[in-house]
Structures are given as structure tokens and as C-alpha cells.
Design a protein around this motif. Sequence first.
Motif, mmCIF file in Angstrom:
data_model
loop_
_atom_site.group_PDB
_atom_site.id
_atom_site.type_symbol
_atom_site.label_atom_id
_atom_site.label_comp_id
_atom_site.label_asym_id
_atom_site.label_seq_id
_atom_site.Cartn_x
_atom_site.Cartn_y
_atom_site.Cartn_z
ATOM 1 N N LEU A 62 0.948 -1.324 0.097
ATOM 2 C CA LEU A 62 0.038 -0.148 -0.093
ATOM 3 C C LEU A 62 1.030 1.235 -0.190
ATOM 4 N N TYR A 63 1.706 1.350 0.840
ATOM 5 C CA TYR A 63 2.863 2.413 0.857
ATOM 6 C C TYR A 63 3.581 2.301 -0.547
ATOM 7 N N ARG A 64 3.909 1.522 -1.029
ATOM 8 C CA ARG A 64 4.379 1.640 -2.614
ATOM 9 C C ARG A 64 3.701 2.250 -3.551
ATOM 10 N N THR A 65 2.307 1.709 -3.249
ATOM 11 C CA THR A 65 1.519 2.234 -4.138
ATOM 12 C C THR A 65 1.003 3.849 -4.205
ATOM 13 N N LEU A 66 1.168 4.092 -2.631
ATOM 14 C CA LEU A 66 0.659 5.339 -2.554
ATOM 15 C C LEU A 66 1.944 6.317 -3.052
ATOM 16 N N LYS A 67 3.002 5.806 -2.855
ATOM 17 C CA LYS A 67 4.369 6.543 -3.345
ATOM 18 C C LYS A 67 4.185 6.705 -5.072
ATOM 19 N N GLY A 68 3.575 5.729 -5.444
ATOM 20 C CA GLY A 68 3.569 5.733 -6.920
ATOM 21 C C GLY A 68 2.643 6.767 -7.563
ATOM 22 N N VAL A 69 1.753 7.369 -6.685
ATOM 23 C CA VAL A 69 0.855 8.275 -7.109
ATOM 24 C C VAL A 69 1.593 9.567 -7.354
ATOM 25 N N ARG A 70 2.415 10.128 -6.808
ATOM 26 C CA ARG A 70 3.292 11.127 -6.983
ATOM 27 C C ARG A 70 4.136 11.052 -8.389
ATOM 28 N N VAL A 71 4.812 9.893 -8.403
ATOM 29 C CA VAL A 71 5.293 9.647 -9.784
ATOM 30 C C VAL A 71 4.609 9.767 -10.959
ATOM 31 N N ALA A 72 3.338 9.166 -10.749
ATOM 32 C CA ALA A 72 2.475 9.057 -12.004
ATOM 33 C C ALA A 72 1.911 10.449 -12.305
ATOM 34 N N LEU A 73 1.680 11.285 -11.233
ATOM 35 C CA LEU A 73 1.059 12.711 -11.674
ATOM 36 C C LEU A 73 2.247 13.447 -11.874
ATOM 37 N N LEU A 74 3.606 13.229 -11.620
ATOM 38 C CA LEU A 74 4.866 14.156 -12.180
ATOM 39 C C LEU A 74 4.915 13.694 -13.437
ATOM 40 N N ILE A 75 4.855 12.437 -13.830
ATOM 41 C CA ILE A 75 5.044 12.342 -15.314
ATOM 42 C C ILE A 75 3.847 12.872 -16.064
ATOM 43 N N GLY A 76 2.752 12.446 -15.765
ATOM 44 C CA GLY A 76 1.454 13.023 -16.514
ATOM 45 C C GLY A 76 1.464 14.654 -16.413
ATOM 46 N N GLY A 77 1.295 15.108 -15.200
ATOM 47 C CA GLY A 77 1.206 16.455 -15.143
ATOM 48 C C GLY A 77 2.350 17.518 -15.345
ATOM 49 N N LEU A 78 3.340 17.180 -14.796
ATOM 50 C CA LEU A 78 4.537 18.036 -15.230
ATOM 51 C C LEU A 78 4.786 18.097 -16.549
ATOM 52 N N THR A 79 4.965 16.943 -17.457
ATOM 53 C CA THR A 79 5.150 16.899 -18.808
ATOM 54 C C THR A 79 3.971 17.891 -19.470
ATOM 55 N N SER A 80 2.808 17.637 -19.102
ATOM 56 C CA SER A 80 1.757 18.183 -19.946
ATOM 57 C C SER A 80 1.963 19.834 -19.424
ATOM 58 N N LEU A 81 2.341 19.924 -18.222
ATOM 59 C CA LEU A 81 2.377 21.582 -18.016
ATOM 60 C C LEU A 81 3.569 22.140 -18.947
ATOM 61 N N ILE A 82 4.404 21.157 -19.048
ATOM 62 C CA ILE A 82 5.692 21.791 -19.794
ATOM 63 C C ILE A 82 5.318 22.050 -21.364
ATOM 64 N N VAL A 83 4.715 20.823 -21.826
ATOM 65 C CA VAL A 83 4.314 20.745 -23.243
ATOM 66 C C VAL A 83 3.426 21.721 -23.835
ATOM 67 N N ILE A 84 2.292 21.675 -23.003
ATOM 68 C CA ILE A 84 1.189 22.424 -23.538
ATOM 69 C C ILE A 84 1.515 23.987 -24.086
ATOM 70 N N PRO A 85 2.071 24.850 -23.273
ATOM 71 C CA PRO A 85 2.419 25.964 -23.656
ATOM 72 C C PRO A 85 3.335 26.096 -24.842
ATOM 73 N N ILE A 86 4.509 25.263 -24.677
ATOM 74 C CA ILE A 86 5.278 25.137 -26.019
ATOM 75 C C ILE A 86 4.466 24.816 -27.152
ATOM 76 N N ALA A 87 3.583 23.999 -26.885
ATOM 77 C CA ALA A 87 2.869 23.549 -28.068
ATOM 78 C C ALA A 87 2.082 24.471 -28.719
ATOM 79 N N LEU A 88 1.392 25.236 -27.730
ATOM 80 C CA LEU A 88 0.518 26.323 -27.926
ATOM 81 C C LEU A 88 1.180 27.611 -28.803
ATOM 82 N N PHE A 89 2.426 27.728 -28.171
ATOM 83 C CA PHE A 89 3.137 28.827 -28.711
ATOM 84 C C PHE A 89 3.329 28.592 -30.230
#
Lengths: 340, 328
Positions: A128-155
Motif C-alpha cells: 500500500l505504501y509503495r502504491t501511494l508513493k507511485g501516485v506522485r510519480v504518476a502525476l509527476l509524469i503526466g502533470g509536469l510533462t503536460s504543463l511543460i508541453v502545452i505552453p510550448i505546443a500552443l506557442f
Amino acid sequence: MHWISNLIVVLLVMGGAGLAQRLRHNRLWRHAAAELWARRRISIVVLGLFVLVALLDSVAWISSGDDSGDRVAASQPRSVIDRVFVPESFVETSYSAPFAEKGFYEDTALKHPGQHVLGTDILGNDVLYRTLKGVRVALLIGGLTSLIVIPIALFFGVSAGYFGGRIDDVVFFVMTVLASIPSLLLLIALIIVLGTGTLQVCIALGVTGWVSFCRISRGETLKLREADFVQAARALGTPERRIITKHILPNLAHLVVITFALLFTGLVLSETVLSYLGIGLDNSWGQMIDQARNELSRTPIIWWNIAGASTALFVLVLSVNLIADAVRDILDPRTLRERQ
Amino acid sequence: MVAYLVRRLAYGFLTVLGVLLLLFVLFFTVTEPEDIARKALGERVPPEAIAQWIVNHGYDKPAVLNTEHAVTDVKRYSDTLLFEHYRRMLTFDFGRSDADDAPISGRLLAGIGPSLGLTVPLFTLGLLVGLALALFVAFFRETYIDRSVLVLCMLAMSVAALLYIIGGQYLVGLLLKWFPISGYDPDPSVVARFLALPVLIGVLTGFGGDVRFYRTIFLEETGRDYVRTARAKGAGDMRVMVRHVLRNALIPVLTNIVMAIPFLFTGVLLLESFFGIPGLGAVTVEAIQGNDFSTLRTMVYIGALLFITGQILTDVSYTLADPRIRLK
């Protein structure tokens, strides 16, 4: 390093609150949000929980008088999740089933009988602990990348679509080249070349991910450029920059929201593939699944290890998919009339 | 039409050159030849061995400009890594693997057969299942059948491909024992037994997104005037859906098919390595795990080449499918 992630958490929360505040003043966005809430209540709550766990896992600090007595652990920054679970002392020697009183193979009594809700893995770590630790990694991959990508792509997409000519030619060529390489292969090549850190993987995912959104925003801008209201603004002598920020970008907002969701799920899912190939991120669900895949052929089978990570992954992706679907319906002007 | 074809081919070639440039930047400038040598030989090797390896594998030239030659000499530009990279890739002379010195082209030729054996049935079956199911739900639009299939698709889309493979292998291969868990035998009498499970899982992985996408296209078409006209003529439901809606929806479907080709390649990557099918995907996975840069480079190039070819073919088939485009 931990204060950077703390700072990012603060910035993200403030940014989110600021955005929500701005959108509240707009009647259309308020209506859309109310309808989204009415339609996808459960998904939003689930997603909110995931975000909460990720944020709790990102806020870390070093405490001087640590009670665990472990000197190494005490000098490391530990997040709220780490402090709840105290992973250093919440370890067994090897596998144990969910809520088990004894070890899975050896018949020895566990140190924490009945407390491992999802059992433990081969090293005795709480699943359970490892699963919960995975949440941050998943959101980091999905969220952070999207936040970087979208402004650049939009520009690039908007400038290519709006100004046309040479700029368009160059942007379109770069897009074609990047789109011509099957995305997973490009991703693999980038990661192999750049290395396998979090930032490198995010950059690699970004390079492969921006193309589709850039193409969409370019196409939409091409259409908007010829729209009557943009022509009217131009006739009134509105400066180009103002036309783009006031007339073009707001009309791309719904695409941004939908693309964000699609990109997000795509990124989180492709990380599992990377983990299988051995170039994924540490502590990710993909890695858990990859480590657990051979355990299914053991007898008696060990299912909880794969179940924890894959359920969490499935629920996250499903809720984002459901929300994205509803957002698309709500923001699509073509379905607006049918609903009212 | 001919002018269009020539222009399209020229742009395709330009794209290939762009892809090669990107590959050059990634594999020759971001990673130094020394890194590649170290990864191939290991960390604890004398510098002479590394230098020798670099010479043996042809990484010993300057990247873009060879200053050893005079300014007027063509060799100043041709005796470089960049030129060699372009020359070899464009003439399909892929050289040898960085990991074990085996010729890469031999590996490619050996891999094509099993790969096609997996992708062709996977692609055809996936397309047929997707189109049929989408037509079916578009016909029953806004009913419970439609909704439940949509929910099913959404659920199917949210599962990672890795899990389909692991789950399918476990359920069908290990529990039910219908098919072998993994392995490959090119003998035509048994090859189907080895390919059945990967194909099945591949179809399952893709159908969710496909059905939803095709359904949207079909629904857009069913609202058109010509559908009403066809109905007014007295055409039956089946005839309207297949003869009229399906035909007119072909253009966006075609686009989606081409978009699916690279995904097919990547999906096959996983399937092949999991089921032990010695195809191109398995070669790629091996190259990744063995830090085999030259093979990986070649695979990326081949993947891009396939995609660009597919795109040109689609653009040409557009003109065949839609007479309006032909006239332009």
C-alpha cells in the motif's frame, strides 16, 4: 532538494487557486464547472484524492528529533506519507498476504501482523505504501510533462497558424519529422541518449507529446484567423498580440483542457511500457507491475503486488478519461444546443 | 495527379532527411562515441581498447567538418560522421551491431517475417472488429446497447497494455492452457498457435479507442442529408449503414489507420518480447537492453520510414476514396 519540491507544491496550489478564482468570474466556465461536477462527481473526488496523496508525498522536511532512532532516515527529508507509514520500521522480511498474521513462505510471525492492508512484496515493503508513493510519480509524469508541453505546443501551433509563411513551413516541417518517428521508438531513443532521470524522462515524453497538440492548435488557429470576429478585430486596428491573446487563445481553451487529459493518460500509460523496458522511473507503478509480473506464475500465486499498482493506475486513468469525456461534451458547442 | 504525387514524394524524402538529422544529433552529438564504446565494452577497460573500438566501429571521424582536408576538397565534408550516417542509412547499409558485431541487416531480414505474421492479422482483425462494433453501436445510438459498449470501451482504454499482456498470458496461457505461453515456430502448421494469443491481446488493447473514434465519425455521417435521402428512397437500415455511412466515413477512418501504424509497431514491441516472437520488436527490445546504439538507430529509422511510406500511401488513397480531392 526537498525545498524545491515543497516550493513547487505551494506554487501549484496557489496557481490552481488563482486559476479557479479567475474562472469563477466567467459565467460560461462556471456553468461548465457546475455541469462537470453534476456529471462526474465520483471521478472528480477520486482524482482529488490522488492529487492530495501526491501533494502530501511532495511536502517533505527533515526533522531533528526523529522518533524512529534511525540516523540515516532522520537526516533524509521525509514526506507526510513517509511519516505516516514509517517505511524503515514497517518492513517484513519477505512476502506476506494482505492482513496476514504470518509470513507467506516462512511460517514466522510478522512484526506488524494484520497491518499490511495490501500485503508486502519480496523485500518485505508494504505494498500500500509503495502504491501511494507511485501516485506522485504518476502525476509527476503526466502533470509536469503536460504543463511543460502545452505552453510550448500552443506557442508554436498558434504562431504557425496565425502568421503562416516561413514560420508555418518550419514548424510544420519539424512537426512532420517528429511525428514520422513512431512515438515509442523516439521516446526510447531519447531516454537511452539522455539518461533515465525524472527530468530526462519528462523531457523525452514532452518532445514526443507536443506534436499532436501543436498540430491541433495550428489547425484551429488557421480556422480562427479567418473567423469574422478576428477579421473585425483586425479591421479595427487591434494589435496582433492582442488579437492572439484576446481572440484566439480563449477559443483554444477547450482544446487545451481536453488535450491535457488525453496527454496525461497517454503519458501515465506509456510509463508502464518504459518500466518494462527498464528505462522507466523509480517507484512508479510501471516498475511495480514489472517487478510483480513473474510472481503470477508462482504457486500459490502472489496477486496483491500487481493488484495494488494496476488498480491504482486503472482508477487514475479511468477517472481522468471519464472527466475528459464529460469536458469534451460540455465544452463542445455542437452539443450545447441539445443539452439546453 | 502526377504533379501532386511528385510533390508528395519530394516532401516525404525531405522528411526522411529530417529524421536522419534528428537521429544524427541524438546518436552522434548528444552521446559521444566514447560513451557508446564504454557502454559496449564496460566501465573498466583501458583507453586504448576504447580508442580501438571507436576506430573499428567507424566512430573515429569528426562530426560535421573534417579539418584535416583542404577547404576545396570534397572530403572535408564527405569524410565525416554526418555524411557517412546519411550515406549508409539512405543506401540501407546499416553496418554492424555495436553490441555483438553481427550485421544489422541480417537481423532485420530475419525479423520481418515473424513481425509481419503478427502485425498483419492483428491489424486486419483489429480494423474489422473496430469498424463492425462501431457500426453496430452507431446503429443503436443513444440506447442501452450503445451506452454499455461505450462504457466498456472506456474501461478497456484505461488499462495499461502491459496488464493486458500479463493478464492474457496468465489467464489463457497458464490457467486455461489454450495456447502456448510464449515461443515461436515458423512451421506453417503450428505458427498460428503461437500467434493466436498475441493477436488476440493486441486486438483487445486497441479496440476501446478505435470503437469510440469510429463511432464519432459514423454519428457525424448519420446526421447528414444524404442519409435521410437514402432512407427516403426506401433503403434498408443495413444498406444505409454499410453502403452510405461506411463509405463516406472512409476518409477519417483512413487517417486513423495510418495513425495506428506506429502504435502497431510499438504495441508489437511489447507483444513480441513478451511472447518470444523473434520479430523486429524483439530486436528493438534487445537493442535497448543491450545498449546497442547502432541497432536502435536503425530500428528508429526503419520505423520512421515505414510511417512516412504509410502516410504517402494514405494521401494517395485519399484521392482514390474521395473524388473531391482528386479534382483539386
